[in-house]
Enzyme design. Structure first.
Site, PDB file in Angstrom:
ATOM      1  N   LYS A 191       0.872  -1.185   0.000  1.00 40.00           N
ATOM      2  CA  LYS A 191       0.000   0.000   0.000  1.00 40.00           C
ATOM      3  C   LYS A 191       0.911   1.238   0.000  1.00 40.00           C
ATOM      4  O   LYS A 191       1.440   1.640   1.032  1.00 40.00           O
ATOM      5  CB  LYS A 191      -0.873  -0.025   1.265  1.00 40.00           C
ATOM      6  CG  LYS A 191      -2.221   0.670   1.120  1.00 40.00           C
ATOM      7  CD  LYS A 191      -2.153   2.133   0.780  1.00 40.00           C
ATOM      8  CE  LYS A 191      -1.869   2.990   1.993  1.00 40.00           C
ATOM      9  NZ  LYS A 191      -1.784   4.427   1.642  1.00 40.00           N
ATOM     10  N   GLY A 243       6.317   4.917   8.458  1.00 38.91           N
ATOM     11  CA  GLY A 243       5.521   6.143   8.440  1.00 38.91           C
ATOM     12  C   GLY A 243       5.636   6.853   9.767  1.00 38.91           C
ATOM     13  O   GLY A 243       6.623   6.680  10.488  1.00 38.91           O
ATOM     14  N   GLY A 248       1.781   4.621  13.384  1.00 42.43           N
ATOM     15  CA  GLY A 248       2.370   3.375  13.892  1.00 42.43           C
ATOM     16  C   GLY A 248       1.644   2.878  15.129  1.00 42.43           C
ATOM     17  O   GLY A 248       1.392   1.676  15.295  1.00 42.43           O
ATOM     18  N   GLU A 266       8.708   1.205  11.310  1.00 37.79           N
ATOM     19  CA  GLU A 266       9.831   2.136  11.094  1.00 37.79           C
ATOM     20  C   GLU A 266       9.215   3.525  11.131  1.00 37.79           C
ATOM     21  O   GLU A 266       8.520   3.918  10.203  1.00 37.79           O
ATOM     22  CB  GLU A 266      10.487   1.893   9.733  1.00 37.79           C
ATOM     23  CG  GLU A 266      11.051   0.504   9.530  1.00 37.79           C
ATOM     24  CD  GLU A 266      12.304   0.249  10.346  1.00 37.79           C
ATOM     25  OE1 GLU A 266      12.923   1.221  10.819  1.00 37.79           O
ATOM     26  OE2 GLU A 266      12.645  -0.927  10.518  1.00 37.79           O
ATOM     27  N   CYS A 301      13.531  10.521   7.400  1.00 37.42           N
ATOM     28  CA  CYS A 301      13.294  10.046   8.770  1.00 37.42           C
ATOM     29  C   CYS A 301      14.541  10.233   9.613  1.00 37.42           C
ATOM     30  O   CYS A 301      14.467  10.471  10.807  1.00 37.42           O
ATOM     31  CB  CYS A 301      12.856   8.589   8.748  1.00 37.42           C
ATOM     32  SG  CYS A 301      13.956   7.545   7.810  1.00 37.42           S
ATOM     33  N   GLU A 399       8.946  16.321  15.172  1.00 36.11           N
ATOM     34  CA  GLU A 399       9.431  16.021  13.828  1.00 36.11           C
ATOM     35  C   GLU A 399       8.698  16.910  12.826  1.00 36.11           C
ATOM     36  O   GLU A 399       7.470  16.870  12.750  1.00 36.11           O
ATOM     37  CB  GLU A 399       9.182  14.544  13.479  1.00 36.11           C
ATOM     38  CG  GLU A 399       9.758  14.187  12.128  1.00 36.11           C
ATOM     39  CD  GLU A 399       9.448  12.757  11.709  1.00 36.11           C
ATOM     40  OE1 GLU A 399       8.276  12.336  11.824  1.00 36.11           O
ATOM     41  OE2 GLU A 399      10.371  12.069  11.245  1.00 36.11           O
TER      42      GLU A 399
HETATM   43  P1  NAD Z   1       2.023   8.531   7.561  1.00 36.12           P
HETATM   44  O1  NAD Z   1       2.102   7.783   8.851  1.00 36.12           O
HETATM   45  O2  NAD Z   1       1.083   9.651   7.464  1.00 36.12           O
HETATM   46  O3  NAD Z   1       1.648   7.527   6.366  1.00 36.12           O
HETATM   47  C1  NAD Z   1       2.397   6.372   6.098  1.00 36.12           C
HETATM   48  C2  NAD Z   1       1.512   5.387   5.371  1.00 36.12           C
HETATM   49  O4  NAD Z   1       0.445   4.996   6.238  1.00 36.12           O
HETATM   50  C3  NAD Z   1       0.842   5.939   4.126  1.00 36.12           C
HETATM   51  O5  NAD Z   1       0.795   4.927   3.141  1.00 36.12           O
HETATM   52  C4  NAD Z   1      -0.556   6.294   4.614  1.00 36.12           C
HETATM   53  O6  NAD Z   1      -1.533   6.275   3.596  1.00 36.12           O
HETATM   54  C5  NAD Z   1      -0.802   5.183   5.600  1.00 36.12           C
HETATM   55  N1  NAD Z   1      -1.797   5.487   6.628  1.00 36.12           N
HETATM   56  C6  NAD Z   1      -2.256   6.700   7.023  1.00 36.12           C
HETATM   57  N2  NAD Z   1      -3.165   6.540   8.014  1.00 36.12           N
HETATM   58  C7  NAD Z   1      -3.270   5.212   8.245  1.00 36.12           C
HETATM   59  C8  NAD Z   1      -4.027   4.419   9.155  1.00 36.12           C
HETATM   60  N3  NAD Z   1      -4.876   4.966  10.041  1.00 36.12           N
HETATM   61  N4  NAD Z   1      -3.868   3.087   9.117  1.00 36.12           N
HETATM   62  C9  NAD Z   1      -3.004   2.511   8.255  1.00 36.12           C
HETATM   63  N5  NAD Z   1      -2.268   3.198   7.361  1.00 36.12           N
HETATM   64  C10 NAD Z   1      -2.401   4.541   7.356  1.00 36.12           C
HETATM   65  O7  NAD Z   1       3.524   8.973   7.232  1.00 36.12           O
HETATM   66  P2  NAD Z   1       4.017   9.808   5.981  1.00 36.12           P
HETATM   67  O8  NAD Z   1       3.598  11.227   6.180  1.00 36.12           O
HETATM   68  O9  NAD Z   1       3.653   9.114   4.727  1.00 36.12           O
HETATM   69  O10 NAD Z   1       5.599   9.682   6.130  1.00 36.12           O
HETATM   70  C11 NAD Z   1       6.334  10.497   6.963  1.00 36.12           C
HETATM   71  C12 NAD Z   1       6.691   9.742   8.233  1.00 36.12           C
HETATM   72  O11 NAD Z   1       7.374   8.532   7.904  1.00 36.12           O
HETATM   73  C13 NAD Z   1       7.669  10.517   9.089  1.00 36.12           C
HETATM   74  O12 NAD Z   1       7.277  10.429  10.426  1.00 36.12           O
HETATM   75  C14 NAD Z   1       8.997   9.803   8.847  1.00 36.12           C
HETATM   76  O13 NAD Z   1       9.922   9.951   9.876  1.00 36.12           O
HETATM   77  C15 NAD Z   1       8.547   8.400   8.695  1.00 36.12           C
HETATM   78  N6  NAD Z   1       9.558   7.610   8.014  1.00 36.12           N
HETATM   79  C16 NAD Z   1      10.266   6.698   8.737  1.00 36.12           C
HETATM   80  C17 NAD Z   1      11.262   5.941   8.128  1.00 36.12           C
HETATM   81  C18 NAD Z   1      12.038   4.922   8.906  1.00 36.12           C
HETATM   82  O14 NAD Z   1      12.649   4.054   8.280  1.00 36.12           O
HETATM   83  N7  NAD Z   1      12.044   4.966  10.225  1.00 36.12           N
HETATM   84  C19 NAD Z   1      11.538   6.116   6.769  1.00 36.12           C
HETATM   85  C20 NAD Z   1      10.798   7.058   6.049  1.00 36.12           C
HETATM   86  C21 NAD Z   1       9.810   7.799   6.690  1.00 36.12           C
END
Ligand code: NAD
Length: 497
Positions: A191, A243, A248, A266, A301, A399
């Site tokens: 997804k 994300g 998470g 992650e 991240c 963040e």
């Molecule tokens: P996000 O949590 O908003 O979304 C991540 C994914 O989750 C997307 O595909 C989104 O559609 C989905 N999502 C949203 N709401 C959901 C729900 N209720 N249930 C299940 N899935 C859902 O994050 P983002 O804005 O896409 O990415 C930025 C974040 O990702 C930052 O916090 C960044 O630090 C983190 N990140 C972490 C790493 C790592 O390896 N630790 C790497 C890249 C990004």
């Protein structure tokens, strides 16, 4: 010499046909209800394509296809060597489609084309190659046991793995999940983020053409809803998520509300980058500190978003830092000269600008602070640096996920470590020093999954596990340790007399 100029990429874009449908059971399909969402380019805010907005029927179809494929052993039943051959073909195909995939990634996420062609797309192919090459070389154990027994410890694929990924490194973060998951013999439902679904959609066809059987690799684009449905699904065995920390936490709850699927997270970070007064090379440290927060528009991240500088060298270091930051000039990411592209969308742009407004009230603005290139219709923010007097200022704590750096002064090593660790996050950290004892002691004291000494963001190969302490998540991507996430351990005890 690379002859791929801005005109080259614009011509290529003009000729590009973009797929926006889901990929389920070996074929592209519109969402069952026909609904779509607009996929806009952050370069100019214009529509790229309408993308299938997957809902329950689509998620159920993808999970059912993945389950059928898994149970039929069409993939899980292949020898590791056979899976390796197919994954390597897919990786070669990704390299063969380098320009197309890089262009899609840049158009969709606003990342500089110079990075998508050199880091993101080759990195995804390399990840596949790495796990393909590894999977036929690792075995189980014969455990020590009583003499009348033979005891085997083996690893088996878990089954259906759902991968829910973010938008900052769309193809790369996805590959860190599906690479090891597929190599281990699982079926995958991916997804992608609604902000950057295009490379995932295109990859699925390349996978199928390379020989990944129907149902083994599925892509369901959409908002958070299909992510939530996957996390709540009774027939998903493992959910690998990258994300935000907030989502998470929800994913863990969804797993608890459904079938206790394995959950690997992650998550976010607010990584400290500590510069001691005996830093061996202030110029290199300043250039690395700028790269740590302004590379990929700060949408990292691991962004070194908290710069901790010893008070004695702060003034001199800031001069060098600001000079280095001026090399990041927001521009059209399709231009190979551009080192800083567009913020992924209007929502993220407003979020980052909101933090900058907060920063103005609690810290001293040293550089930047504005949206630029508004006339383009795209979403650009200049490199921004705040001098923060208290480490618990909002901009120094939360963040931001944009090109915004907080500089914090410290006086002693102990104080630097205390400030560094005073965070809900623990993804990465760095320390710059010439003193071996300080390097070791600080590295040992930092509560983070990755610690760099006299560098930042090094280690682009697959050999180092990547992930976080504390609320930066659990489990590790990359390295052989990643396979732990996608396999179950089985003990088989045989009585032989
Ligand atoms: P996000 O949590 O908003 O979304 C991540 C994914 O989750 C997307 O595909 C989104 O559609 C989905 N999502 C949203 N709401 C959901 C729900 N209720 N249930 C299940 N899935 C859902 O994050 P983002 O804005 O896409 O990415 C930025 C974040 O990702 C930052 O916090 C960044 O630090 C983190 N990140 C972490 C790493 C790592 O390896 N630790 C790497 C890249 C990004």
């Amino acid at each position: 010499m690379d002859n791929r100029t801005l005109a080259y990429w614009q011509d290529k874009f003009a000729a590009l046909s973009i797929e926006g449908r889901a990929f389920i059971d070996g074929e592209y399909r519109p969402a069952e209800g026909g609904q779509t969402f607009d996929c806009l380019s952050p370069i100019d805010g214009k529509l790229l394509v309408k993308v299938a907005d997957s809902r329950a029927a689509d998620v159920d179809a993808a999970v059912a296809a993945a389950r059928r494929a898994f149970d039929s052993h069409v993939w899980s039943g292949l020898s590791p060597r056979q899976r390796k051959a197919i994954l390597l073909r897919w990786a070669t195909s990704i390299r063969d489609h380098l320009d197309e995939l890089s262009l899609l990634e840049t158009l969709d996420a606003g990342k500089p084309i110079r990075d998508t062609t050199t880091v993101d797309v080759p990195g995804a192919a390399y990840c596949l190659e790495w796990f393909a090459e590894a999977i036929d070389k690792i075995g189980g154990e014969v455990a020590p046991s009583d003499h009348h027994l033979v005891g085997l410890v083996t690893r088996e694929p878990i089954g259906v793995v759902a991968a829910v990924v973010p938008w900052n490194f769309p193809i790369l973060m996805a590959s860190w999940k599906f690479g090891p998951a597929l190599a281990a013999g699982n079926s995958v439902v991916l997804k992608p983020s609604e902000k950057s679904p295009l490379t995932a959609i295109r990859l699925a066809q390349l996978a199928y053409e390379a020989g990944i059987p129907a149902g083994v690799f599925n892509v369901v684009p959409g908002s958070g809803e299909p992510g939530k449905l996957l996390a709540l699904h009774q027939d998903v065995d493992c959910l690998a998520f990258t994300g935000s920390t907030n989502v998470g936490k929800l994913i863990m709850q969804y797993a608890g509300q459904s079938n206790l699927k394995r959950v690997w997270l992650e998550l976010g970070g607010k990584s400290p980058n500590i510069v001691m007064p005996d830093c061996p090379d202030l110029d290199r440290a300043a250039s690395a500190a700028a790269g740590a927060i302004f590379y990929n528009m700060g949408e990292m991240c691991t962004a070194g978003s908290r710069l901790l500088v010893h008070r004695d060298i702060k003034a001199a270091f800031l001069d060098k830092l600001i000079a280095a930051a001026r090399n990041y000039i927001p521009g059209n990411p399709l231009d190979p000269q551009t080192s800083m592209g567009a913020i992924v969308d209007n929502v993220q742009l407003e979020r980052v600008l909101g933090y900058i407004e907060t920063g103005r009230t609690e810290a001293k603005l040293l550089l930047g602070g504005s949206r630029v290139k508004k006339e383009s219709g795209g979403f650009y923010i200049e490199p921004t640096i705040f001098d923060v007097t208290t480490a618990d200022a909002t901009v120094a704590r939360e963040e931001i996920f944009g090109p915004v750096l907080s500089v914090i002064a410290f006086d002693t090593v102990e104080e630097a470590v205390e400030i560094a660790n005073a965070s809900q996050y623990g993804l990465a950290a760095a320390v710059w020093t010439s003193n071996l004892t300080i390097a070791h002691e600080v590295a040992r004291s930092l509560r983070a999954g990755t610690v760099w000494v006299n560098c930042y963001d090094e280690g682009g190969d697959m050999n180092f596990p990547f992930g976080g302490y504390k609320q930066s998540g659990n489990g590790r991507d990359k390295s052989l340790h990643a396979l732990d996430k996608y396999t179950e351990l089985k003990s088989t005890l045989m009585r032989i007399r």
